[in-house]
Enzyme design. Structure first.
Site, PDB file in Angstrom:
ATOM      1  N   GLU A 230       0.807  -1.226   0.000  1.00 29.39           N
ATOM      2  CA  GLU A 230       0.000   0.000   0.000  1.00 29.39           C
ATOM      3  C   GLU A 230       0.838   1.273   0.000  1.00 29.39           C
ATOM      4  OE1 GLU A 230      -3.799   2.031   2.376  1.00 29.39           O
ATOM      5  OE2 GLU A 230      -2.897   0.190   3.132  1.00 29.39           O
ATOM      6  N   LYS A 250      -8.801  -0.745   1.233  1.00 37.14           N
ATOM      7  CA  LYS A 250      -9.816  -1.072   2.243  1.00 37.14           C
ATOM      8  C   LYS A 250     -10.803  -2.044   1.621  1.00 37.14           C
ATOM      9  CE  LYS A 250      -9.894  -0.137   6.450  1.00 37.14           C
ATOM     10  NZ  LYS A 250      -8.672  -0.635   7.076  1.00 37.14           N
TER      11      LYS A 250
END
Length: 436
Positions: A230, A250
């Site tokens: 990420e 997410k």
């Protein structure tokens, strides 16, 4: 304009870095966060700083960058430039939280082009005269032995059911209107096997589970082994201005054991209202964070809910971008966005207060960031998820990491617990030496 230096003979960065694995403030970025074409070695900083917290480290970074002058142009496509690199810990000065925030001022780096199989030495104009030959010598060192297979182990520090209780505690606070989402984590602790080294762990992960923001950083008494997929925030120069980008992750689903089951899990994630809502909450938070440093009206969301498939999980990832205000720097943007909304929650400050109370112990390096900021005004940074902190002890190395998930009003404690176990799988396997 000065011409870039010619390329050097190819050497894989994992081999070139091996002799630096215990050198303080030596950093290997294995991959550039995009297509993995570029890697880089940062070592022997001109200046170094161990800071109590991220704010102190970023203040020092601003000062240092002002005194470093760009040198010859970097090779075409290379995302790396001399400048600042280091780690921002999640906690500010918490006793017992592990390694501190730390950064170095690097006036020369080695950049590795995996596509062209070429290495480039990139230097600042006012680079220190010593250190150049030592860096080049990394390309001629003997090839290191293969990594040890690993024979360590980790365990959850609390009963499995306790995490389900924490999920329920978060849901109760959401029901009271305290916040909309909070990312709660489980901590795993253990030891590396006898004779094993954190860099061997990093090499095993690089082979079995390549990650966009894989990084190894040596600190006094500690080594950070990051297998993060990420990005926190990036700044790059474009004809339209300095473009800022954040890509929050997410929403998670496990990989299936067969191609049919795997495809079903991926489709289920893409269609999940709960996961899409969880992702959208963090997108809105990151839009707000970017707006603190970007031109009014320039922040937008070009892509939502893209499927990102990793060796052990599927994720939903979205992208938020904006154009920096002329008077704001890349460091300003990083400060505005740190720590990442994807590992805190929404609203951010309220979620962070709840995390401190519910988790009960400092996060340390977990959920912080490894970042680099160049003399050209560029920046890139990761979110330190899937990241092990290795602590040098008498007779070997202890190892610890956290895995978590975003809790919303619709969260199911058992499903969230299984999600953390899916995220932990590759680290657990790499520590134990059971990687596929």
């Amino acid at each position: 304009m000065a011409k870039p230096l010619p390329s050097l003979p190819w050497r894989h960065p994992l081999d070139a870095f091996h002799s630096l694995r215990d050198t303080p403030l030596a950093l290997l970025l294995l991959g550039d966060g995009e297509n993995g074409r570029w890697s880089a070695i940062f070592v022997h900083p001109r200046s170094r700083e161990l800071a109590a917290g991220a704010g102190d480290a970023l203040a020092r970074a601003r000062t240092w960058l002002e005194g470093l002058r760009p040198g010859a142009p970097a090779p075409e496509g290379a995302p790396f430039h001399p400048g600042i690199a280091g780690i921002l810990g999640y906690d500010a000065g918490c006793p017992g939280s592990g390694p501190p925030s730390a950064l170095g001022l690097y006036d020369r780096i080695l950049a590795f082009d995996h596509e062209a199989r070429a290495v480039h030495l990139i230097e600042a104009q006012n680079a220190a005269p010593d250190g150049r030959e030592a860096l080049l010598a990394l390309l001629d060192a003997p090839r290191p032995p293969p990594p040890l297979p690993g024979a360590g182990g980790v365990e959850d520090v609390e009963p499995r059911e306790a995490f389900g209780g924490k999920v329920e505690a978060v849901r109760a606070r959401i029901a009271c209107g305290e916040f909309y989402q909070a990312n709660i984590s489980r901590r795993f602790e253990g030891r590396l096997g006898d004779g094993d080294h954190p860099f061997d762990l990093f090499r095993r992960l690089a082979r079995s589970s390549p990650a966009a923001f894989a990084a190894y950083l040596r600190l006094p008494g500690f080594a950070i082994v990051s297998n993060s997929p990420e990005r926190l925030v990036r700044v790059r120069n474009t004809p339209e201005g300095r473009l800022a980008l954040t890509s929050p992750i997410k929403g998670t689903a496990p990989r299936g054991h067969t191609p049919e089951a795997d495809a079903l899990n991926a489709r289920g994630l893409l269609a999940s209202e709960k996961d899409r809502a969880e992702n959208l909450m963090i997108v809105d938070l990151m839009r707000n964070d970017l707006s603190r440093a970007c031109r009014p009206g320039s922040v937008r969301t070009p892509r939502l809910f893209e499927l990102k498939t990793l060796p052990n999980v599927h994720h939903l990832v979205s992208h938020v971008e904006g154009v920096l205000e002329p008077e704001r720097t890349a460091i300003d943007l990083l400060e505005a966005c740190f720590p990442a909304g994807s590992i805190t929650g929404a609203p951010k400050l309220r979620a962070m207060d709840a995390i401190r109370q519910i988790e009960g112990s400092p996060r340390g390096a977990d959920y912080g960031s490894i970042f680099r900021a160049g003399t050209d005004g560029s920046l890139d940074s990761s979110v330190l998820i899937r990241t092990a902190t290795c602590h040098e002890r008498p007779g070997g190395w202890s190892v610890a990491f956290r895995v978590g998930c975003g809790i919303t009003s619709d969260s199911d404690p058992e499903a969230e617990t299984r999600e953390t176990e899916a995220k932990a799988l590759r680290l657990v396997q790499a520590i134990a030496g059971t990687c596929p």
